[in-house]
Design an enzyme around this catalytic site. Structure first.
Site, PDB file in Angstrom:
ATOM      1  CG  HIS A  99      -1.675  -1.936  -4.620  1.00  0.00           C
ATOM      2  ND1 HIS A  99      -1.857  -3.093  -3.897  1.00  0.00           N
ATOM      3  CD2 HIS A  99      -1.545  -0.945  -3.695  1.00  0.00           C
ATOM      4  CE1 HIS A  99      -1.826  -2.824  -2.603  1.00  0.00           C
ATOM      5  NE2 HIS A  99      -1.637  -1.519  -2.455  1.00  0.00           N
ATOM      6  CE  LYS A 155      -2.007  -6.240 -10.097  1.00  0.00           C
ATOM      7  NZ  LYS A 155      -2.315  -5.469  -8.884  1.00  0.00           N
ATOM      8  CE1 TYR A 214      -1.226  -9.903  -8.001  1.00  0.00           C
ATOM      9  CE2 TYR A 214      -2.364 -10.695  -6.042  1.00  0.00           C
ATOM     10  CZ  TYR A 214      -1.359  -9.944  -6.623  1.00  0.00           C
ATOM     11  OH  TYR A 214      -0.486  -9.242  -5.832  1.00  0.00           O
ATOM     12  CG  ASP A 274      -2.206  -0.108   0.441  1.00  0.00           C
ATOM     13  OD1 ASP A 274      -1.159   0.053  -0.217  1.00  0.00           O
ATOM     14  OD2 ASP A 274      -2.885  -1.153   0.385  1.00  0.00           O
TER      15      ASP A 274
END
Length: 182
Positions: free
Chosen positions: A61, A71, A131, A169
């Site tokens: 992603h 991140k 995250y 996904d």
């Protein structure tokens, strides 16, 4: 806190200094001053957390500019294989990836800068992943690359029969079809 460079510039692994005694342990997971001293200059604005079972692959992603996200990824429970793919077209490592095992036990973190696709596979029975991000989620800027892309050839360290991927996904683009720039 130890900052370890990877084969890809700006992508670093962070290992905290852990203080243990008979009560348990303590460590700083994030210290903005120490990060800044090491050239990690992000202003994190949000924490995200996920829980997944063994075999789940989340990713790959990303968000495109102007909503690209950096991140800082760590595991609260369990073990994952964390993967970052360099999508910066002017980078000498464009299209290359780094993977690192992050776990509650090793307490390592992966700092994923702007310009990377990110994903992970769950290697333990379950895993909780936390995250930090430096940009809000922006649905229209969301993009992704299929986890099993043959050009990237990522070894997710899972038996293909145990892989669990979301419907969203499964239909992501292949690496050769992406047209985003950072």
């Amino acid at each position: 806190m130890k900052i370890e460079k990877t084969a890809i510039e700006d992508l670093v692994i962070i290992s905290p200094t852990v203080f243990e005694d008979s009560r348990g342990y303590f460590f700083e997971a994030y210290n903005q001053a120490k990060f800044n001293e090491n050239g990690i200059n992000y202003q994190f604005i949000q924490d995200n957390q996920s829980f997944s079972k063994r075999g789940v692959i989340r990713g790959l992603h990303l968000q495109i500019n102007p909503f690209a996200q950096a991140k800082l990824v760590r595991v609260l429970e369990g073990e994952i294989l964390d993967v970052a793919v360099d999508l910066r077209k002017n980078s000498p490592t464009y299209g290359q990836h780094v993977s690192v095992v992050l776990s509650a036990e090793n307490k390592k973190q992966l700092m994923v800068p702007h310009g990377f696709a990110h994903g992970f596979s769950v290697l333990s029975e379950t895993a909780s992943v936390l995250y930090k991000v430096d940009q809000v989620y922006h649905k229209e800027s969301e993009r992704g690359i299929c986890y099993d892309d043959p050009t990237l050839a990522i070894d997710w360290q899972l038996d293909p029969n145990e892989v669990i991927v979301s419907e969203k996904d499964i239909i992501l683009l292949s690496f050769k079809d992406i047209d985003w720039e950072f």
